[in-house]
Structures are given as C-alpha cells and as structure tokens.
Write a protein that holds these residues in place. Structure first.
Motif, PDB file in Angstrom:
ATOM      1  N   UNK A  39       0.861  -1.183   0.000  1.00 37.87           N
ATOM      2  CA  UNK A  39       0.000   0.000   0.000  1.00 37.87           C
ATOM      3  C   UNK A  39       0.894   1.229   0.000  1.00 37.87           C
ATOM      4  N   UNK A  40       0.775   2.073  -1.031  1.00 35.87           N
ATOM      5  CA  UNK A  40       1.675   3.220  -1.110  1.00 35.87           C
ATOM      6  C   UNK A  40       1.385   4.277  -0.048  1.00 35.87           C
ATOM      7  N   UNK A  41       0.306   4.139   0.692  1.00 33.01           N
ATOM      8  CA  UNK A  41       0.032   5.060   1.807  1.00 33.01           C
ATOM      9  C   UNK A  41       0.864   4.707   3.038  1.00 33.01           C
ATOM     10  N   UNK A  42       1.417   3.492   3.072  1.00 31.44           N
ATOM     11  CA  UNK A  42       2.215   3.055   4.223  1.00 31.44           C
ATOM     12  C   UNK A  42       3.527   2.406   3.765  1.00 31.44           C
ATOM     13  N   UNK A  43       4.230   3.051   2.847  1.00 28.25           N
ATOM     14  CA  UNK A  43       5.502   2.518   2.375  1.00 28.25           C
ATOM     15  C   UNK A  43       6.545   2.571   3.482  1.00 28.25           C
ATOM     16  N   UNK A  44       7.360   1.536   3.555  1.00 33.89           N
ATOM     17  CA  UNK A  44       8.499   1.549   4.471  1.00 33.89           C
ATOM     18  C   UNK A  44       9.588   2.442   3.883  1.00 33.89           C
ATOM     19  N   UNK A  45      10.576   2.805   4.693  1.00 35.68           N
ATOM     20  CA  UNK A  45      11.689   3.607   4.197  1.00 35.68           C
ATOM     21  C   UNK A  45      12.396   2.875   3.061  1.00 35.68           C
ATOM     22  N   UNK A  46      12.610   1.570   3.205  1.00 36.09           N
ATOM     23  CA  UNK A  46      13.265   0.801   2.149  1.00 36.09           C
ATOM     24  C   UNK A  46      12.447   0.854   0.851  1.00 36.09           C
ATOM     25  N   UNK A  47      11.134   0.737   0.944  1.00 34.90           N
ATOM     26  CA  UNK A  47      10.285   0.800  -0.249  1.00 34.90           C
ATOM     27  C   UNK A  47      10.345   2.182  -0.894  1.00 34.90           C
ATOM     28  N   UNK A  50       2.242   3.348 -10.470  1.00 34.70           N
ATOM     29  CA  UNK A  50       0.943   3.899 -10.108  1.00 34.70           C
ATOM     30  C   UNK A  50       0.896   5.350 -10.551  1.00 34.70           C
ATOM     31  N   UNK A  51      -0.256   5.787 -11.051  1.00 32.54           N
ATOM     32  CA  UNK A  51      -0.433   7.189 -11.450  1.00 32.54           C
ATOM     33  C   UNK A  51      -0.831   7.991 -10.224  1.00 32.54           C
ATOM     34  N   UNK A  52       0.123   8.114  -9.310  1.00 30.91           N
ATOM     35  CA  UNK A  52      -0.091   8.811  -8.041  1.00 30.91           C
ATOM     36  C   UNK A  52       1.280   9.206  -7.482  1.00 30.91           C
ATOM     37  N   UNK A  53       1.360  10.334  -6.774  1.00 30.56           N
ATOM     38  CA  UNK A  53       2.647  10.751  -6.202  1.00 30.56           C
ATOM     39  C   UNK A  53       2.921  10.045  -4.880  1.00 30.56           C
ATOM     40  N   UNK A  54       3.407   8.833  -4.934  1.00 30.60           N
ATOM     41  CA  UNK A  54       3.583   8.019  -3.725  1.00 30.60           C
ATOM     42  C   UNK A  54       4.709   8.482  -2.817  1.00 30.60           C
ATOM     43  N   UNK A  55       5.557   9.387  -3.272  1.00 27.76           N
ATOM     44  CA  UNK A  55       6.632   9.888  -2.411  1.00 27.76           C
ATOM     45  C   UNK A  55       6.295  11.241  -1.803  1.00 27.76           C
ATOM     46  N   UNK A  56       5.059  11.700  -1.967  1.00 26.75           N
ATOM     47  CA  UNK A  56       4.618  12.947  -1.368  1.00 26.75           C
ATOM     48  C   UNK A  56       3.305  12.690  -0.647  1.00 26.75           C
ATOM     49  N   UNK A  57       3.073  13.439   0.389  1.00 26.16           N
ATOM     50  CA  UNK A  57       1.786  13.416   1.053  1.00 26.16           C
ATOM     51  C   UNK A  57       0.769  14.047   0.091  1.00 26.16           C
ATOM     52  N   UNK A  58      -0.420  13.452  -0.121  1.00 27.81           N
ATOM     53  CA  UNK A  58      -1.380  14.014  -1.062  1.00 27.81           C
ATOM     54  C   UNK A  58      -1.769  15.462  -0.766  1.00 27.81           C
ATOM     55  N   UNK A  59      -1.588  15.924   0.469  1.00 30.89           N
ATOM     56  CA  UNK A  59      -1.953  17.309   0.795  1.00 30.89           C
ATOM     57  C   UNK A  59      -0.796  18.271   0.568  1.00 30.89           C
ATOM     58  N   UNK A  60       0.410  17.767   0.300  1.00 32.12           N
ATOM     59  CA  UNK A  60       1.545  18.639   0.036  1.00 32.12           C
ATOM     60  C   UNK A  60       1.389  19.320  -1.311  1.00 32.12           C
ATOM     61  N   UNK A  61       1.757  20.585  -1.427  1.00 33.56           N
ATOM     62  CA  UNK A  61       1.708  21.227  -2.738  1.00 33.56           C
ATOM     63  C   UNK A  61       2.773  20.638  -3.641  1.00 33.56           C
ATOM     64  N   UNK A  62       2.473  20.499  -4.912  1.00 31.98           N
ATOM     65  CA  UNK A  62       3.447  20.032  -5.879  1.00 31.98           C
ATOM     66  C   UNK A  62       4.277  21.246  -6.292  1.00 31.98           C
ATOM     67  N   UNK A  63       5.606  21.152  -6.113  1.00 34.25           N
ATOM     68  CA  UNK A  63       6.464  22.284  -6.445  1.00 34.25           C
ATOM     69  C   UNK A  63       7.393  21.957  -7.580  1.00 34.25           C
TER      70      UNK A  63
END
Length: 183
Positions: free
Chosen positions: A129-137, A170-183
């Motif tokens: 689940x990309x909402x709970x990725x480990x640091x290694x993932x 996945x067509x989703x920004x899994x390395x950012x919190x969804x509420x973070x602004x995209x910069x």
C-alpha cells in the motif's frame, strides 16, 4: 491523481510501442497487483511501453494535464543479476528520497533519464500500500511529474540473471503526502 483539479474517471492504457518486443516473465505478470500496475519481463530483456490516458466517458485519448507517476520496487537479484531499470523522458521533474537506492544517469536516447536499481530485493519487501511505504520501499521508488501528458513512453529493462523482473507503477505521487503542494 491530479491535485487541485476536478477528478475525472480515466483509464491507463498500456501497450507495447511499435517496434519493441515484450517477452513476459515466466509467470505472465502483466496485470493489476494489489493497487499497482505490474509488468513482468523475462531476465535479459527489455520492452518499451506507451502508457496513454483514456477518458472513460468518451473512450478517447486525452491530455491529463499535470500527473505524477511513481515507479516502485526498483531492485535486483543476487550479485547484481536481474537488475531493473526504467528509462523515461518528457517529465518536468522527478523526486527521490534523500537516502535513495535508485541510481540516476542519462538514458540511451537523448532527452531520457535512466533510473536503475542498486540493491538486492525480495518478493517479501514488495510494497502493499503506497500510503504506508516503508523507508526501504520509498528508497526504491522514483516519482515523475508530467504536464499536459497524452502519453508516457517508458523502457523497462531486466539484466541477465536467473530471476525475472516485475515493475510496479501507479499514477499517483507516492513519495509525497497528497496534501503537500506540488512544487
């Protein structure tokens, strides 16, 4: 995933680029795996894919505007065998963890970038689940941001070895919190 824009019901259509050859892994993995797209390829081969966006209402290809893709689980087998990389261009920026295991270099085609595995992985450490990725993932992932993309072309490669490769995306920004602004 398209923050700040009206949600649209879209499909990702994945096809082999004309002139490229797809040699599936021994399991025939080219499907949805958990919540990810999965492409399995035979060790010692590569394939170039076209990923297009289709509007479900009109069934036509469409410009998606800004979209983020995450490619996950870039890893390799024992002694560097069956090492995975992707080559892609057309993105406006990419994101990696500061402790990333992914190596970045120019791609074989001008305007592309290669993102390569550098550490051994096992099926047991694949993301669920990309909402709970480990640091290694997270360290084995790259997020790419595209603007006004109609299609994303990506080459997936698995070096020679005894184990085939699986590419997760996945067509989703899994390395950012969804509420973070995209910069």
């Amino acid at each position: 995933y398209n923050p700040g824009r009206e949600p649209r019901d879209m499909q990702l259509i994945v096809s082999v680029k004309p002139g490229s050859t797809y040699t599936p892994d021994s399991q025939g993995n080219h499907d949805l795996f958990r919540q990810y797209g999965r492409i399995g390829i035979k060790a010692g081969t590569e394939v170039t894919l076209n990923i297009t966006f289709q509007d479900n209402a009109t069934r036509s290809s469409t410009t998606q505007g800004g979209i983020d893709f995450t490619f996950l689980d870039l890893d390799q087998g024992l002694a560097g065998q069956s090492s995975e990389y992707i080559e892609v261009g057309g993105f406006v920026k990419y994101a990696l963890m500061s402790t990333t295991e992914v190596q970045v270099s120019p791609g074989a085609i001008v305007g592309t970038t290669r993102f390569s595995a550098s550490k051994m992985g096992l099926p047991a450490d694949d993301p669920i689940d990309d909402a709970i990725l480990t640091l290694q993932q997270k360290n084995r992932a790259v997020m790419l941001s595209f603007e006004n993309a109609v299609m994303v072309e990506v080459t997936m490669s698995c070096s020679a070895g005894t184990v085939d490769c699986n590419f997760l995306f996945k067509a989703k920004p899994s390395l950012k919190c969804p509420t973070d602004p995209i910069t």
